[in-house]
Design a protein around this motif. Structure first.
Motif, PDB file in Angstrom:
ATOM      1  N   ASN A   1     -89.676 -12.827  63.052  1.00 39.58           N
ATOM      2  CA  ASN A   1     -88.317 -13.361  62.381  1.00 39.58           C
ATOM      3  C   ASN A   1     -88.532 -14.917  61.968  1.00 39.58           C
ATOM      4  O   ASN A   1     -89.214 -15.547  62.660  1.00 39.58           O
ATOM      5  N   VAL A   2     -87.880 -14.855  60.875  1.00 44.22           N
ATOM      6  CA  VAL A   2     -88.120 -16.442  60.307  1.00 44.22           C
ATOM      7  C   VAL A   2     -86.741 -17.097  60.039  1.00 44.22           C
ATOM      8  O   VAL A   2     -85.873 -16.041  59.689  1.00 44.22           O
ATOM      9  N   ALA A   3     -86.595 -18.477  60.096  1.00 46.95           N
ATOM     10  CA  ALA A   3     -85.297 -18.815  59.817  1.00 46.95           C
ATOM     11  C   ALA A   3     -85.687 -20.160  59.042  1.00 46.95           C
ATOM     12  O   ALA A   3     -87.080 -20.637  59.285  1.00 46.95           O
ATOM     13  N   LEU A   4     -84.869 -20.817  58.428  1.00 46.96           N
ATOM     14  CA  LEU A   4     -85.028 -22.069  57.471  1.00 46.96           C
ATOM     15  C   LEU A   4     -83.960 -23.016  57.960  1.00 46.96           C
ATOM     16  O   LEU A   4     -82.811 -22.585  58.098  1.00 46.96           O
ATOM     17  N   VAL A   5     -84.149 -24.267  58.176  1.00 52.38           N
ATOM     18  CA  VAL A   5     -83.645 -25.408  58.379  1.00 52.38           C
ATOM     19  C   VAL A   5     -83.347 -25.960  56.827  1.00 52.38           C
ATOM     20  O   VAL A   5     -84.073 -26.513  56.120  1.00 52.38           O
ATOM     21  N   LEU A   6     -81.834 -25.655  56.501  1.00 51.80           N
ATOM     22  CA  LEU A   6     -81.753 -25.830  54.974  1.00 51.80           C
ATOM     23  C   LEU A   6     -80.850 -27.403  55.052  1.00 51.80           C
ATOM     24  O   LEU A   6     -80.408 -27.700  55.910  1.00 51.80           O
ATOM     25  N   ASP A   7     -81.184 -27.958  53.617  1.00 48.66           N
ATOM     26  CA  ASP A   7     -80.563 -29.307  53.614  1.00 48.66           C
ATOM     27  C   ASP A   7     -79.086 -28.904  53.234  1.00 48.66           C
ATOM     28  O   ASP A   7     -78.779 -28.015  53.140  1.00 48.66           O
ATOM     29  N   HIS A   8     -78.357 -30.303  53.873  1.00 50.37           N
ATOM     30  CA  HIS A   8     -76.819 -29.967  53.927  1.00 50.37           C
ATOM     31  C   HIS A   8     -76.363 -29.484  52.553  1.00 50.37           C
ATOM     32  O   HIS A   8     -75.268 -28.719  52.673  1.00 50.37           O
ATOM     33  N   GLY A   9     -77.007 -29.810  51.487  1.00 50.20           N
ATOM     34  CA  GLY A   9     -75.980 -29.452  50.138  1.00 50.20           C
ATOM     35  C   GLY A   9     -76.606 -28.131  49.734  1.00 50.20           C
ATOM     36  O   GLY A   9     -75.928 -27.754  48.685  1.00 50.20           O
ATOM     37  N   GLN A  10     -77.641 -27.337  50.285  1.00 49.20           N
ATOM     38  CA  GLN A  10     -78.066 -26.151  50.102  1.00 49.20           C
ATOM     39  C   GLN A  10     -76.910 -25.034  50.107  1.00 49.20           C
ATOM     40  O   GLN A  10     -76.672 -24.712  51.418  1.00 49.20           O
ATOM     41  N   PRO A  11     -76.594 -24.320  49.292  1.00 55.27           N
ATOM     42  CA  PRO A  11     -75.588 -23.086  49.406  1.00 55.27           C
ATOM     43  C   PRO A  11     -76.337 -21.865  49.840  1.00 55.27           C
ATOM     44  O   PRO A  11     -77.469 -21.805  49.642  1.00 55.27           O
ATOM     45  N   THR A  12     -75.608 -21.281  50.649  1.00 54.77           N
ATOM     46  CA  THR A  12     -76.283 -20.150  51.467  1.00 54.77           C
ATOM     47  C   THR A  12     -75.573 -18.876  50.829  1.00 54.77           C
ATOM     48  O   THR A  12     -76.065 -17.961  51.384  1.00 54.77           O
ATOM     49  N   ALA A  13     -74.552 -18.920  49.954  1.00 59.34           N
ATOM     50  CA  ALA A  13     -74.133 -17.744  49.305  1.00 59.34           C
ATOM     51  C   ALA A  13     -74.303 -18.018  47.821  1.00 59.34           C
ATOM     52  O   ALA A  13     -74.182 -18.899  47.256  1.00 59.34           O
ATOM     53  N   VAL A  14     -74.606 -16.718  47.222  1.00 58.55           N
ATOM     54  CA  VAL A  14     -74.760 -16.663  45.836  1.00 58.55           C
ATOM     55  C   VAL A  14     -73.262 -17.032  45.235  1.00 58.55           C
ATOM     56  O   VAL A  14     -72.371 -16.454  45.588  1.00 58.55           O
ATOM     57  N   GLU A  15     -73.283 -17.722  44.109  1.00 55.65           N
ATOM     58  CA  GLU A  15     -72.081 -18.040  43.430  1.00 55.65           C
ATOM     59  C   GLU A  15     -71.322 -17.040  42.701  1.00 55.65           C
ATOM     60  O   GLU A  15     -72.094 -16.178  42.393  1.00 55.65           O
ATOM     61  N   ALA A  16     -70.325 -16.817  42.943  1.00 54.23           N
ATOM     62  CA  ALA A  16     -69.442 -15.797  42.198  1.00 54.23           C
ATOM     63  C   ALA A  16     -69.528 -15.777  40.727  1.00 54.23           C
ATOM     64  O   ALA A  16     -69.416 -16.895  40.281  1.00 54.23           O
ATOM     65  N   GLY A  17     -69.920 -14.730  39.988  1.00 57.06           N
ATOM     66  CA  GLY A  17     -69.998 -14.719  38.610  1.00 57.06           C
ATOM     67  C   GLY A  17     -68.829 -14.038  37.974  1.00 57.06           C
ATOM     68  O   GLY A  17     -68.946 -12.833  38.009  1.00 57.06           O
ATOM     69  N   GLY A  18     -68.098 -14.778  37.367  1.00 58.95           N
ATOM     70  CA  GLY A  18     -67.027 -13.979  36.805  1.00 58.95           C
ATOM     71  C   GLY A  18     -65.852 -13.811  37.493  1.00 58.95           C
ATOM     72  O   GLY A  18     -65.112 -14.270  37.968  1.00 58.95           O
ATOM     73  N   HIS A  19     -65.696 -12.321  37.856  1.00 56.03           N
ATOM     74  CA  HIS A  19     -64.407 -11.539  38.469  1.00 56.03           C
ATOM     75  C   HIS A  19     -64.708 -11.506  39.732  1.00 56.03           C
ATOM     76  O   HIS A  19     -65.447 -10.723  40.032  1.00 56.03           O
TER      77      HIS A  19
END
Length: 147
Positions: free
Chosen positions: A58-76
């Protein structure tokens, strides 16, 4: 009487100086041991190693504070649901590809030893930073089994 007044004035001065020092000294900065958000890749890796064995990890990443972890909603409405076994991190498939490529090029003894795992994590981190837009601070191998 005069001695009492002098003693009271001295005590008041000492107490005032102590209070002033307490309030004037710089506050300690809170430093986090992990500076970022930990994102665990939801699906484990099962890869063949170069020596004929295989590894499950199993692998985990330590992400930068500004890194979004959810895909941006596109449209509706809400963003589309990721494929089974994938999380919500953008470019997760590319990261999984990098991890698979790096790990399949090593033998099991390297993955078992601490020094070998550290080299593997450093190589994965370098490739993630070079080939993706994911702002990653560190790579963690949370579980590993070599057979």
């Amino acid at each position: 009487m005069r001695k009492n007044v002098v003693v009271l004035v001295l005590v008041a001065l000492i107490a005032g100086a102590g209070a002033a020092y307490t309030f004037a000294k710089p506050k300690k900065e809170v430093r986090h041991k992990i500076d970022g958000a930990v994102y665990v890749l939801p699906k484990e890796f099962l890869v063949n190693l170069s020596d004929g064995r295989y590894a499950k990890m199993n692998v985990a990443l330590v992400l930068d504070h500004g890194q979004p972890t959810a895909v941006e909603a596109g449209g509706h409405g809400a963003p589309p649901k990721p494929p089974e076994g994938f999380g919500t991190l953008e470019q997760e498939a590319v990261i999984r590809d990098i991890v698979t490529d790096v790990v399949t090029n090593i033998d099991g003894d390297q993955l078992i030893r601490t020094e070998g795992r550290e080299r593997v994590k450093a190589e994965i981190l370098t490739k993630i930073r070079r080939t993706t837009d994911v702002r990653t601070e560190d790579v963690l191998i949370t579980d590993v089994a070599v057979q």
